[in-house]
Write a protein that holds these residues in place. Sequence first.
Motif, PDB file in Angstrom:
ATOM      1  N   LEU A   1      19.928  80.328  30.230  1.00 26.79           N
ATOM      2  CA  LEU A   1      21.378  80.278  30.218  1.00 26.79           C
ATOM      3  C   LEU A   1      21.983  81.639  30.539  1.00 26.79           C
ATOM      4  O   LEU A   1      22.968  81.742  31.272  1.00 26.79           O
ATOM      5  CB  LEU A   1      21.879  79.781  28.854  1.00 26.79           C
ATOM      6  N   ALA A   2      21.363  82.707  29.995  1.00 27.14           N
ATOM      7  CA  ALA A   2      21.859  84.051  30.287  1.00 27.14           C
ATOM      8  C   ALA A   2      21.742  84.354  31.771  1.00 27.14           C
ATOM      9  O   ALA A   2      22.657  84.912  32.395  1.00 27.14           O
ATOM     10  CB  ALA A   2      21.092  85.082  29.458  1.00 27.14           C
ATOM     11  N   SER A   3      20.596  83.937  32.340  1.00 24.73           N
ATOM     12  CA  SER A   3      20.387  84.187  33.773  1.00 24.73           C
ATOM     13  C   SER A   3      21.390  83.369  34.604  1.00 24.73           C
ATOM     14  O   SER A   3      21.993  83.870  35.552  1.00 24.73           O
ATOM     15  CB  SER A   3      18.959  83.825  34.151  1.00 24.73           C
ATOM     16  N   VAL A   4      21.563  82.086  34.196  1.00 27.59           N
ATOM     17  CA  VAL A   4      22.487  81.233  34.938  1.00 27.59           C
ATOM     18  C   VAL A   4      23.914  81.742  34.797  1.00 27.59           C
ATOM     19  O   VAL A   4      24.722  81.692  35.742  1.00 27.59           O
ATOM     20  CB  VAL A   4      22.362  79.778  34.449  1.00 27.59           C
ATOM     21  N   GLU A   5      24.274  82.233  33.594  1.00 31.19           N
ATOM     22  CA  GLU A   5      25.618  82.764  33.387  1.00 31.19           C
ATOM     23  C   GLU A   5      25.875  83.953  34.302  1.00 31.19           C
ATOM     24  O   GLU A   5      26.969  84.098  34.867  1.00 31.19           O
ATOM     25  CB  GLU A   5      25.810  83.164  31.927  1.00 31.19           C
TER      26      GLU A   5
ATOM     27  N   HIS B   1      31.189  71.530  44.254  1.00 33.51           N
ATOM     28  CA  HIS B   1      32.166  72.592  44.478  1.00 33.51           C
ATOM     29  C   HIS B   1      31.718  73.953  43.958  1.00 33.51           C
ATOM     30  O   HIS B   1      31.995  74.983  44.586  1.00 33.51           O
ATOM     31  CB  HIS B   1      33.486  72.190  43.804  1.00 33.51           C
ATOM     32  N   GLN B   2      31.046  73.963  42.818  1.00 35.23           N
ATOM     33  CA  GLN B   2      30.605  75.220  42.193  1.00 35.23           C
ATOM     34  C   GLN B   2      29.169  75.047  41.677  1.00 35.23           C
ATOM     35  O   GLN B   2      28.959  74.743  40.497  1.00 35.23           O
ATOM     36  CB  GLN B   2      31.542  75.600  41.035  1.00 35.23           C
ATOM     37  N   PRO B   3      28.187  75.199  42.532  1.00 37.11           N
ATOM     38  CA  PRO B   3      26.794  74.992  42.104  1.00 37.11           C
ATOM     39  C   PRO B   3      26.389  75.900  40.950  1.00 37.11           C
ATOM     40  O   PRO B   3      25.613  75.485  40.072  1.00 37.11           O
ATOM     41  CB  PRO B   3      25.987  75.291  43.372  1.00 37.11           C
ATOM     42  N   ALA B   4      26.861  77.126  40.955  1.00 33.66           N
ATOM     43  CA  ALA B   4      26.481  78.033  39.867  1.00 33.66           C
ATOM     44  C   ALA B   4      27.008  77.521  38.531  1.00 33.66           C
ATOM     45  O   ALA B   4      26.292  77.541  37.510  1.00 33.66           O
ATOM     46  CB  ALA B   4      27.021  79.438  40.156  1.00 33.66           C
TER      47      ALA B   4
ATOM     48  N   ARG C   1      24.796  74.632  37.446  1.00 29.88           N
ATOM     49  CA  ARG C   1      23.550  75.074  36.787  1.00 29.88           C
ATOM     50  C   ARG C   1      23.846  75.603  35.385  1.00 29.88           C
ATOM     51  O   ARG C   1      23.090  75.366  34.430  1.00 29.88           O
ATOM     52  CB  ARG C   1      22.884  76.147  37.652  1.00 29.88           C
ATOM     53  N   LEU C   2      24.945  76.324  35.251  1.00 31.96           N
ATOM     54  CA  LEU C   2      25.327  76.833  33.935  1.00 31.96           C
ATOM     55  C   LEU C   2      25.624  75.688  32.969  1.00 31.96           C
ATOM     56  O   LEU C   2      25.192  75.705  31.802  1.00 31.96           O
ATOM     57  CB  LEU C   2      26.564  77.739  34.075  1.00 31.96           C
ATOM     58  N   GLN C   3      26.310  74.660  33.455  1.00 30.42           N
ATOM     59  CA  GLN C   3      26.620  73.519  32.593  1.00 30.42           C
ATOM     60  C   GLN C   3      25.361  72.770  32.194  1.00 30.42           C
ATOM     61  O   GLN C   3      25.210  72.345  31.031  1.00 30.42           O
ATOM     62  CB  GLN C   3      27.588  72.584  33.316  1.00 30.42           C
ATOM     63  N   MET C   4      24.444  72.578  33.164  1.00 32.04           N
ATOM     64  CA  MET C   4      23.198  71.878  32.848  1.00 32.04           C
ATOM     65  C   MET C   4      22.390  72.664  31.831  1.00 32.04           C
ATOM     66  O   MET C   4      21.835  72.096  30.874  1.00 32.04           O
ATOM     67  CB  MET C   4      22.387  71.666  34.135  1.00 32.04           C
TER      68      MET C   4
ATOM     69  N   GLY D   1      24.442  84.457  37.154  1.00 31.38           N
ATOM     70  CA  GLY D   1      24.618  83.930  38.506  1.00 31.38           C
ATOM     71  C   GLY D   1      25.972  83.269  38.685  1.00 31.38           C
ATOM     72  O   GLY D   1      26.620  83.416  39.726  1.00 31.38           O
ATOM     73  N   ALA D   2      26.386  82.514  37.624  1.00 28.23           N
ATOM     74  CA  ALA D   2      27.682  81.845  37.708  1.00 28.23           C
ATOM     75  C   ALA D   2      28.815  82.857  37.778  1.00 28.23           C
ATOM     76  O   ALA D   2      29.772  82.695  38.542  1.00 28.23           O
ATOM     77  CB  ALA D   2      27.865  80.911  36.514  1.00 28.23           C
ATOM     78  N   GLU D   3      28.703  83.901  36.949  1.00 28.04           N
ATOM     79  CA  GLU D   3      29.733  84.938  36.990  1.00 28.04           C
ATOM     80  C   GLU D   3      29.764  85.628  38.343  1.00 28.04           C
ATOM     81  O   GLU D   3      30.839  85.909  38.893  1.00 28.04           O
ATOM     82  CB  GLU D   3      29.474  85.959  35.886  1.00 28.04           C
ATOM     83  N   ARG D   4      28.568  85.879  38.873  1.00 27.68           N
ATOM     84  CA  ARG D   4      28.505  86.533  40.186  1.00 27.68           C
ATOM     85  C   ARG D   4      29.105  85.628  41.257  1.00 27.68           C
ATOM     86  O   ARG D   4      29.873  86.079  42.113  1.00 27.68           O
ATOM     87  CB  ARG D   4      27.052  86.887  40.516  1.00 27.68           C
ATOM     88  N   GLU D   5      28.757  84.321  41.198  1.00 31.77           N
ATOM     89  CA  GLU D   5      29.298  83.392  42.187  1.00 31.77           C
ATOM     90  C   GLU D   5      30.809  83.263  42.026  1.00 31.77           C
ATOM     91  O   GLU D   5      31.549  83.213  43.016  1.00 31.77           O
ATOM     92  CB  GLU D   5      28.633  82.025  42.025  1.00 31.77           C
ATOM     93  N   GLU D   6      31.262  83.229  40.766  1.00 26.40           N
ATOM     94  CA  GLU D   6      32.701  83.122  40.525  1.00 26.40           C
ATOM     95  C   GLU D   6      33.429  84.359  41.028  1.00 26.40           C
ATOM     96  O   GLU D   6      34.504  84.266  41.621  1.00 26.40           O
ATOM     97  CB  GLU D   6      32.951  82.912  39.036  1.00 26.40           C
ATOM     98  N   LEU D   7      32.803  85.528  40.793  1.00 27.78           N
ATOM     99  CA  LEU D   7      33.402  86.762  41.300  1.00 27.78           C
ATOM    100  C   LEU D   7      33.451  86.765  42.821  1.00 27.78           C
ATOM    101  O   LEU D   7      34.425  87.232  43.430  1.00 27.78           O
ATOM    102  CB  LEU D   7      32.629  87.968  40.777  1.00 27.78           C
ATOM    103  N   GLU D   8      32.365  86.261  43.426  1.00 30.43           N
ATOM    104  CA  GLU D   8      32.349  86.207  44.887  1.00 30.43           C
ATOM    105  C   GLU D   8      33.451  85.269  45.406  1.00 30.43           C
ATOM    106  O   GLU D   8      34.128  85.581  46.388  1.00 30.43           O
ATOM    107  CB  GLU D   8      30.981  85.728  45.377  1.00 30.43           C
ATOM    108  N   GLU D   9      33.605  84.113  44.717  1.00 29.83           N
ATOM    109  CA  GLU D   9      34.668  83.200  45.133  1.00 29.83           C
ATOM    110  C   GLU D   9      36.034  83.853  44.970  1.00 29.83           C
ATOM    111  O   GLU D   9      36.915  83.728  45.831  1.00 29.83           O
ATOM    112  CB  GLU D   9      34.601  81.911  44.307  1.00 29.83           C
ATOM    113  N   GLU D  10      36.226  84.542  43.840  1.00 36.04           N
ATOM    114  CA  GLU D  10      37.494  85.232  43.642  1.00 36.04           C
ATOM    115  C   GLU D  10      37.710  86.314  44.688  1.00 36.04           C
ATOM    116  O   GLU D  10      38.827  86.525  45.174  1.00 36.04           O
ATOM    117  CB  GLU D  10      37.543  85.829  42.238  1.00 36.04           C
TER     118      GLU D  10
END
Length: 533
Positions: A236-240, A120-123, A126-129, A242-251
């Motif tokens: 982790l900083a890079s993944v965060e 559901h949320q690949p970013a 990756r952040l969790q991993m 990306g995750a924030e960007r993906e989350e923002l895009e989803e929002e």
Amino acid sequence: MLFKEDRWSGDGGGQEPPFEDADDVTGLGSLPNDLQPEVRDFVRAMRGLFKATGKTLRQFAAYHHISAPSVSRYLSGKRLPDKSFIDALLKSACKAHEVDLSPEVQAYAYRLHREALLAHQPARYRLQMASDQLEEAILAREQAELMIRDLQLSVSDQKHELSRLERQKHQIERTAAEEQGRTAAEIEVYRGRQEHLEAQCSELREEINRLESELEQAERERDDALDRCAELELQLASVEEGAEREELEEELQEARREVADAADVTQDRLTELQRAVQQAESLRDQATRDAQSKREEAEAFYAETRAKAAQSAADFETNLAKRREQSERDLTARQHKAEKRLAEATRDAQAKLEEADALFEETRAKAAQAAADFETNLAKRREQSERDLTARQHKAEKRLAEIEHRAEQLRLEAEKLRPDAERRARQSIETAEHQAAELNNASASATGQVPMAQETPVLPADAAFKPFWFAVPEPRPLRPLDGQPTEGKGMMLKPMTWYLAIGASGNTLIAEDRTTGIRGILDDTSMLQRAQF
């Protein structure tokens, strides 16, 4: 109730956790049909854990300091939670059923979480991993530092022991050099001890070398862990990001969908408003035409009504003038008639008032005469009552003196007679006392007085006993006399009742109930009330 599937039980055996996946949970709706399979499996597992906690949604949220809407979204599949929420569910469910949280169960829950994130949320996956790897690297670094400290302490201890053994060996060598005159056996003993110490020193040196080698290896592992932590922190900083960007895009996409839905709703409402405006304008025109027609009709009706009202007013004025003249004539006649009746009523009232005054004076004179007669009769009756009372008192006192004199004679005679005569004399005394009490009671009833009571101490056994009436302050038992019938046993003397004391024995009294004729021994003679007439 156990999980139907083996995935929660693990391979290590032991007690299985009492959980199972659940679709329906009290307070939550059904899962949406469009959920991805991985997300559905994860949410069903989380619902099973939540059901196993035995708490309501608000209780669980308050206990773990999580907002209730967030818990509802997590358990409805609308949003995927963090690992902290999973840990809270696992601990609360295990605590509710008093089972230990096994590593296999925890690992399975984490795996479902990762699969749901990946689908559901690949970013976020990756952040969790990356976060898990960083956590493992930090744990490895901490373990390496602990191992380094342990190895350093071991090396230090071994070096101290080696230093001690070397000092001991040098001491043996100096002792052997100073004592040249020892025998061969003693020299051999010293040589054996020296060789043993050298062997121990060699072993310690090897152990120190091994520990130092392990220490160097642990330091390299620590350095590698530090490097790994730094590298993972960068990842982790890079993944965060990306995750924030993906989350923002989803929002943003969600917001766009909401805006589009809102635009559709707004367009529909705008169309409805336009139709409503057209209908309102049509109704307004029709209402204007109807109002104009009604106004014209009202104006015509107003003119007609005004003419009728003017004619009616003229007729009313004419009739009013006629009626006013007639009313004035009637009023004058009624006033004369009323004045005549008032004069007659005044004369009748004056006559009745004079008659009432005469009747009042006559009644007052009769009442005064009746009061005087009542006072005279009352004084005569009071004097007659006092004379009768005095005569009865004298008669009673005389009778009482005679009875007491007779009782004294009987007592003196009883002292000389046999025990049987003594019993008959006591009965005569009791009869005389009873008659005296009745006379006193009759006298008291005639005068309206009641016997006065005072505390009477019990006479000692060797004093001359004189019967008297007494009362007890509270219920007291009366023991039966020897030879008395069995129905006398257990009798209780009651307060506010007069009993006759007919004898004494030590500190006890022989009492009789004159109503039933039962006699007995009263042991408690304290605070008795004695009658005086």
